[in-house]
Scaffold this motif. Structure first.
Motif, PDB file in Angstrom:
ATOM      1  N   MET A 265      44.630  30.464  38.468  1.00 42.81           N
ATOM      2  CA  MET A 265      43.450  29.914  37.696  1.00 42.81           C
ATOM      3  C   MET A 265      42.932  31.662  38.846  1.00 42.81           C
ATOM      4  N   ILE A 266      42.533  32.384  37.262  1.00 41.53           N
ATOM      5  CA  ILE A 266      42.021  34.360  37.621  1.00 41.53           C
ATOM      6  C   ILE A 266      40.268  32.929  37.532  1.00 41.53           C
ATOM      7  N   PRO A 267      39.075  33.345  38.903  1.00 38.92           N
ATOM      8  CA  PRO A 267      37.686  32.899  38.713  1.00 38.92           C
ATOM      9  C   PRO A 267      37.221  33.910  37.936  1.00 38.92           C
ATOM     10  N   GLU A 268      36.648  33.511  36.539  1.00 40.09           N
ATOM     11  CA  GLU A 268      35.443  34.373  36.803  1.00 40.09           C
ATOM     12  C   GLU A 268      34.680  35.231  36.606  1.00 40.09           C
ATOM     13  N   ASP A 269      34.587  36.454  36.393  1.00 34.71           N
ATOM     14  CA  ASP A 269      33.224  37.896  36.716  1.00 34.71           C
ATOM     15  C   ASP A 269      31.750  38.184  36.029  1.00 34.71           C
ATOM     16  N   ASN A 270      30.821  37.744  36.391  1.00 39.12           N
ATOM     17  CA  ASN A 270      29.660  37.589  35.684  1.00 39.12           C
ATOM     18  C   ASN A 270      30.086  36.991  34.107  1.00 39.12           C
ATOM     19  N   GLY A 271      30.769  35.625  34.551  1.00 35.51           N
ATOM     20  CA  GLY A 271      31.044  35.318  32.807  1.00 35.51           C
ATOM     21  C   GLY A 271      31.805  35.294  32.405  1.00 35.51           C
ATOM     22  N   ARG A 272      32.913  35.776  32.551  1.00 38.44           N
ATOM     23  CA  ARG A 272      34.193  36.323  31.632  1.00 38.44           C
ATOM     24  C   ARG A 272      35.005  36.521  32.303  1.00 38.44           C
ATOM     25  N   LEU A 273      36.529  36.859  31.930  1.00 39.23           N
ATOM     26  CA  LEU A 273      37.162  36.560  33.143  1.00 39.23           C
ATOM     27  C   LEU A 273      37.670  38.134  33.079  1.00 39.23           C
ATOM     28  N   PRO A 274      37.870  38.597  34.702  1.00 40.53           N
ATOM     29  CA  PRO A 274      38.447  39.944  34.306  1.00 40.53           C
ATOM     30  C   PRO A 274      39.492  40.748  34.074  1.00 40.53           C
ATOM     31  N   HIS A 275      39.523  42.319  33.207  1.00 44.88           N
ATOM     32  CA  HIS A 275      40.792  42.145  33.276  1.00 44.88           C
ATOM     33  C   HIS A 275      41.595  43.059  34.206  1.00 44.88           C
ATOM     34  N   LEU A 276      42.916  42.172  34.077  1.00 42.08           N
ATOM     35  CA  LEU A 276      44.018  42.661  35.047  1.00 42.08           C
ATOM     36  C   LEU A 276      45.066  43.163  34.740  1.00 42.08           C
ATOM     37  N   THR A 277      45.116  44.590  35.682  1.00 44.46           N
ATOM     38  CA  THR A 277      46.471  44.920  35.624  1.00 44.46           C
ATOM     39  C   THR A 277      47.028  44.927  35.990  1.00 44.46           C
ATOM     40  N   PRO A 278      48.466  45.497  34.916  1.00 45.58           N
ATOM     41  CA  PRO A 278      49.606  44.775  35.689  1.00 45.58           C
ATOM     42  C   PRO A 278      49.884  45.780  37.611  1.00 45.58           C
ATOM     43  N   ARG A 279      49.643  46.879  37.786  1.00 42.97           N
ATOM     44  CA  ARG A 279      49.015  47.467  38.876  1.00 42.97           C
ATOM     45  C   ARG A 279      48.846  46.669  40.081  1.00 42.97           C
ATOM     46  N   GLN A 280      47.361  45.549  39.456  1.00 45.15           N
ATOM     47  CA  GLN A 280      46.678  44.345  40.255  1.00 45.15           C
ATOM     48  C   GLN A 280      47.327  43.374  40.595  1.00 45.15           C
ATOM     49  N   PHE A 281      48.657  42.860  38.962  1.00 44.81           N
ATOM     50  CA  PHE A 281      48.762  41.549  39.099  1.00 44.81           C
ATOM     51  C   PHE A 281      50.180  41.850  40.243  1.00 44.81           C
ATOM     52  N   ARG A 282      50.916  42.853  40.240  1.00 42.71           N
ATOM     53  CA  ARG A 282      51.806  43.578  40.643  1.00 42.71           C
ATOM     54  C   ARG A 282      51.975  43.503  42.275  1.00 42.71           C
ATOM     55  N   ARG A 283      50.846  43.621  42.956  1.00 42.22           N
ATOM     56  CA  ARG A 283      49.835  43.934  44.112  1.00 42.22           C
ATOM     57  C   ARG A 283      50.005  42.566  44.414  1.00 42.22           C
ATOM     58  N   THR A 284      49.383  41.747  43.567  1.00 49.48           N
ATOM     59  CA  THR A 284      49.135  40.142  44.086  1.00 49.48           C
ATOM     60  C   THR A 284      50.114  39.377  44.554  1.00 49.48           C
ATOM     61  N   VAL A 285      50.882  39.808  43.783  1.00 49.80           N
ATOM     62  CA  VAL A 285      52.440  39.104  43.898  1.00 49.80           C
ATOM     63  C   VAL A 285      53.791  39.430  45.314  1.00 49.80           C
ATOM     64  N   ALA A 286      53.344  40.911  45.112  1.00 56.09           N
ATOM     65  CA  ALA A 286      54.092  41.517  46.343  1.00 56.09           C
ATOM     66  C   ALA A 286      53.172  40.785  47.984  1.00 56.09           C
ATOM     67  N   TRP A 287      51.930  40.757  48.131  1.00 59.24           N
ATOM     68  CA  TRP A 287      51.025  40.042  49.277  1.00 59.24           C
ATOM     69  C   TRP A 287      51.967  38.882  48.687  1.00 59.24           C
ATOM     70  N   PHE A 288      51.680  38.016  48.645  1.00 62.11           N
ATOM     71  CA  PHE A 288      52.355  36.315  48.038  1.00 62.11           C
ATOM     72  C   PHE A 288      54.150  36.360  48.839  1.00 62.11           C
ATOM     73  N   ILE A 289      54.485  37.541  47.683  1.00 61.32           N
ATOM     74  CA  ILE A 289      55.992  37.068  48.972  1.00 61.32           C
ATOM     75  C   ILE A 289      55.862  37.861  50.379  1.00 61.32           C
ATOM     76  N   ALA A 290      55.410  38.918  50.881  1.00 60.34           N
ATOM     77  CA  ALA A 290      55.435  39.889  51.622  1.00 60.34           C
ATOM     78  C   ALA A 290      54.601  38.596  53.525  1.00 60.34           C
ATOM     79  N   ARG A 291      53.966  37.340  52.582  1.00 57.70           N
ATOM     80  CA  ARG A 291      53.517  36.544  53.585  1.00 57.70           C
ATOM     81  C   ARG A 291      55.078  35.470  53.805  1.00 57.70           C
ATOM     82  N   ARG A 292      55.906  34.918  52.926  1.00 55.78           N
ATOM     83  CA  ARG A 292      56.659  34.507  53.395  1.00 55.78           C
ATOM     84  C   ARG A 292      58.051  34.412  54.453  1.00 55.78           C
ATOM     85  N   PRO A 293      58.506  34.347  54.657  1.00 55.21           N
ATOM     86  CA  PRO A 293      59.832  34.501  56.252  1.00 55.21           C
ATOM     87  C   PRO A 293      60.558  35.481  55.484  1.00 55.21           C
TER      88      PRO A 293
END
Length: 189
Positions: free
Chosen positions: A1-29
């Motif tokens: 779940m994406i935490p709320e920012d100032n009482g509303r959901l933040p706008h998540l861009t495809p670039r941010q989502f892609r980098r977040t997924v990349a971060w989690f993939i890179a931490r695996r063996p």
């Protein structure tokens, strides 16, 4: 779940989502290689840049996290007198290495304030035990099947592990449970 920012959901861009997924993939063996293939990058460094730039020390950060996790595992194993015995071709050797580490890392009533002392202890008394999901490697370079002539001799290459043939293999109770669960999953397919 994406935490709320100032009482509303933040706008998540495809670039941010892609980098977040990349971060989690890179931490695996083997994650940097898998991520580079998935993202169709020409070089692993490109993927590491996507996961958190190489210049920012991302690879060092991952290695530090892995070393910390390994240290916690060894500290718990060494301190637990009621731990189940390690089994396998080098189970007895693993037990001896853990006992030796426990002997040198006993709390003697002093708080270590200089950062060099823990590094010296680990360098001097490293057990060369590398925990994994399905197997625990009790690394000895002369017996290692994962080691290549050009690779580093100081640690195993867990991505090339051959646990059924290697004489550096030991099993914890957690390894045996993971193997049994994976076998049950494969039988259910």
């Amino acid at each position: 779940m994406i935490p709320e920012d100032n009482g509303r959901l933040p706008h998540l861009t495809p670039r941010q989502f892609r980098r977040t997924v990349a971060w989690f993939i890179a931490r695996r063996p083997g994650g940097s290689i898998a991520g580079a293939l998935q993202y169709r990058h020409q070089r692993i460094q490109m993927f590491e840049g996507c996961a958190g730039t190489s210049e920012s020390g991302f690879r060092d950060e991952v290695e530090a996290e892995e070393a910390f996790a390994r240290g916690q595992f060894l500290a718990e194993m060494g301190a637990d007198d009621d731990r189940p015995a390690l089994t396998g071709p080098v189970g007895a050797e693993a037990e001896a290495r853990l006992a030796e580490l426990a002997r040198h890392t006993v709390f003697d009533g002093q708080v270590v304030t200089d950062e060099a002392r823990p590094r010296r202890i680990v360098a001097r008394h490293d057990t060369h035990l590398y925990p994994g999901t399905f197997v625990t490697c009790i690394y000895s370079p002369d017996r290692a099947l994962c080691r290549t002539p050009v690779g580093p001799a100081g640690q195993p290459v867990l991505a090339d592990c051959q646990p059924l043939a290697c004489r550096n293999t030991a099993l914890t109770s957690a390894n045996r449970e993971a193997l049994a669960a994976h076998l049950a999953q494969l039988d259910g397919m």
